[in-house]
Design a protein around this motif. Sequence first.
Motif, mmCIF file in Angstrom:
data_model
loop_
_atom_site.group_PDB
_atom_site.id
_atom_site.type_symbol
_atom_site.label_atom_id
_atom_site.label_comp_id
_atom_site.label_asym_id
_atom_site.label_seq_id
_atom_site.Cartn_x
_atom_site.Cartn_y
_atom_site.Cartn_z
ATOM 1 N N VAL A 1 0.353 -1.345 -0.022
ATOM 2 C CA VAL A 1 0.091 0.186 0.045
ATOM 3 C C VAL A 1 1.317 0.915 -0.406
ATOM 4 O O VAL A 1 1.044 2.330 -0.904
ATOM 5 C CB VAL A 1 -1.072 0.249 0.708
ATOM 6 N N ALA A 2 1.881 1.542 0.805
ATOM 7 C CA ALA A 2 2.596 2.440 1.082
ATOM 8 C C ALA A 2 3.218 2.809 -0.976
ATOM 9 O O ALA A 2 3.528 3.683 -0.677
ATOM 10 C CB ALA A 2 3.816 2.182 2.164
ATOM 11 N N ALA A 3 4.394 1.995 -0.661
ATOM 12 C CA ALA A 3 4.399 2.033 -2.204
ATOM 13 C C ALA A 3 3.738 2.333 -3.284
ATOM 14 O O ALA A 3 4.389 3.438 -3.554
ATOM 15 C CB ALA A 3 5.539 0.223 -2.431
ATOM 16 N N LEU A 4 2.872 1.430 -3.369
ATOM 17 C CA LEU A 4 1.890 2.132 -4.978
ATOM 18 C C LEU A 4 1.478 3.237 -4.726
ATOM 19 O O LEU A 4 1.195 3.857 -5.776
ATOM 20 C CB LEU A 4 0.970 1.196 -4.952
ATOM 21 N N LEU A 5 0.841 3.515 -3.222
ATOM 22 C CA LEU A 5 0.081 5.205 -3.207
ATOM 23 C C LEU A 5 1.488 6.120 -3.505
ATOM 24 O O LEU A 5 1.044 6.989 -4.178
ATOM 25 C CB LEU A 5 0.133 4.903 -1.825
ATOM 26 N N LEU A 6 2.780 5.603 -2.899
ATOM 27 C CA LEU A 6 3.706 6.520 -3.567
ATOM 28 C C LEU A 6 3.751 7.224 -5.059
ATOM 29 O O LEU A 6 3.848 8.552 -6.095
ATOM 30 C CB LEU A 6 5.126 6.778 -3.278
ATOM 31 N N ALA B 1 -3.867 2.274 -9.592
ATOM 32 C CA ALA B 1 -4.726 2.348 -9.132
ATOM 33 C C ALA B 1 -5.481 0.989 -8.136
ATOM 34 O O ALA B 1 -5.547 0.711 -7.861
ATOM 35 C CB ALA B 1 -6.055 3.332 -9.971
ATOM 36 N N ALA B 2 -5.925 -0.003 -10.054
ATOM 37 C CA ALA B 2 -6.137 -1.029 -9.249
ATOM 38 C C ALA B 2 -5.382 -1.546 -8.459
ATOM 39 O O ALA B 2 -5.796 -2.840 -7.575
ATOM 40 C CB ALA B 2 -6.278 -1.689 -10.717
ATOM 41 N N LEU B 3 -3.882 -1.956 -8.486
ATOM 42 C CA LEU B 3 -3.131 -2.365 -7.986
ATOM 43 C C LEU B 3 -3.137 -1.566 -6.312
ATOM 44 O O LEU B 3 -2.939 -3.014 -5.804
ATOM 45 C CB LEU B 3 -1.673 -2.737 -8.336
ATOM 46 N N LEU B 4 -2.845 -0.360 -5.784
ATOM 47 C CA LEU B 4 -3.117 -0.301 -4.924
ATOM 48 C C LEU B 4 -4.744 -0.676 -4.710
ATOM 49 O O LEU B 4 -4.735 -0.910 -3.473
ATOM 50 C CB LEU B 4 -3.118 1.200 -5.180
ATOM 51 N N LEU B 5 -5.825 -0.870 -5.347
ATOM 52 C CA LEU B 5 -6.562 -1.334 -4.477
ATOM 53 C C LEU B 5 -6.891 -2.649 -3.885
ATOM 54 O O LEU B 5 -6.867 -2.998 -2.773
ATOM 55 C CB LEU B 5 -8.155 -1.511 -5.504
#
Length: 350
Positions: free
Chosen positions: A299-304, A330-334
Amino acid sequence: MTSAQRRWGRTAAAPRPLALSWWLLLVAALVFLIIVVGGITRLTESGLSIVEWKPVRGIIPPLNAEQWQSEFAAYQAIPQYIELNAHMTLEGFKQIYFWEYVHRLLARAIGLVLALVVAVFWWQGTIPQGYGRRIIIILLLGGLQGAIGWWMVTSGLQYRTEVSHIRLAIHLMAALLIFAVILWTVFDLRALARDPAARPARLTGVGAMALTVLSVQIMYGAFTAGLRAGYAFSSWPKMGADWFPANTPMLDPAWLNLFDNPIVVQFIHRWVAFVAAAALGVLAMRAAKRGGRAAARAVAALLLVQILLGIATLLSGVRIDIAVAHQAVAALLLAASVASAHALGRYRVF
């Protein structure tokens, strides 16, 4: 033992949660792929190139010059061609047709794979108790998504030069709902494979809050794409010279600006991102404390990455490869957020 097994004298097998989870993970991967292709379809203005819904016959693309001319003639009758693409040649039409065809072909593949998985595991009697209904719901959601897709396309066939951005957002959010439900089921099945006494996880308050805010942000991303709002201002962090552009034309009634005003929509999408980041940060920290460290790190990495891609999309003037990567992440972050929420749900922490 199922009724079919009794009829044919078959013996019920033991549940196979791990095997079922792998097959559902394959379906989730296909859903992710169609979300990416859907983004390409939207950005290349390909979505209206096929003007008929042929669930079975549509599997076969045009195979000769006569069939291609027929498809092109059907496209030439809609407003998008008449008002925007009257200069388009047959070769140009083939390019946009390709992405819409691939998009629809993937939709059929997802439905077929999911139906076969359900049929085989049901026939074998290896669907774990309590999961049959959930998998049927996923199958029904897939069918509904096909109908939503055509409903979206029809909005651009008569009076508009593009599909409704509202229907586009509903189509994307339905795809992401299916993606999330499949992943949650995969995580439940894998927990069951590790521990036969494991119960399905529950969505906690923190998880629901974070996923809701993320969903709003993604929905506004769809509005931004559908309204071409990303082209309105290609600067960051300000929109031109202002934080919110002066003399922005506003719609009446005022609430319509939240959905139909490209400048307002872009402004909301820019700043809700940081509300979503805060909510997901809380989710990730809670999940890390409850055994979901890998999901929390994701989550942290994908958010950045997602925030940087969003800024890059604006600064590049909505370059297609960057914008597609923005939707894919966005889909991976979800997915990572669902994994984090699931980790919390196993312990039912509120």
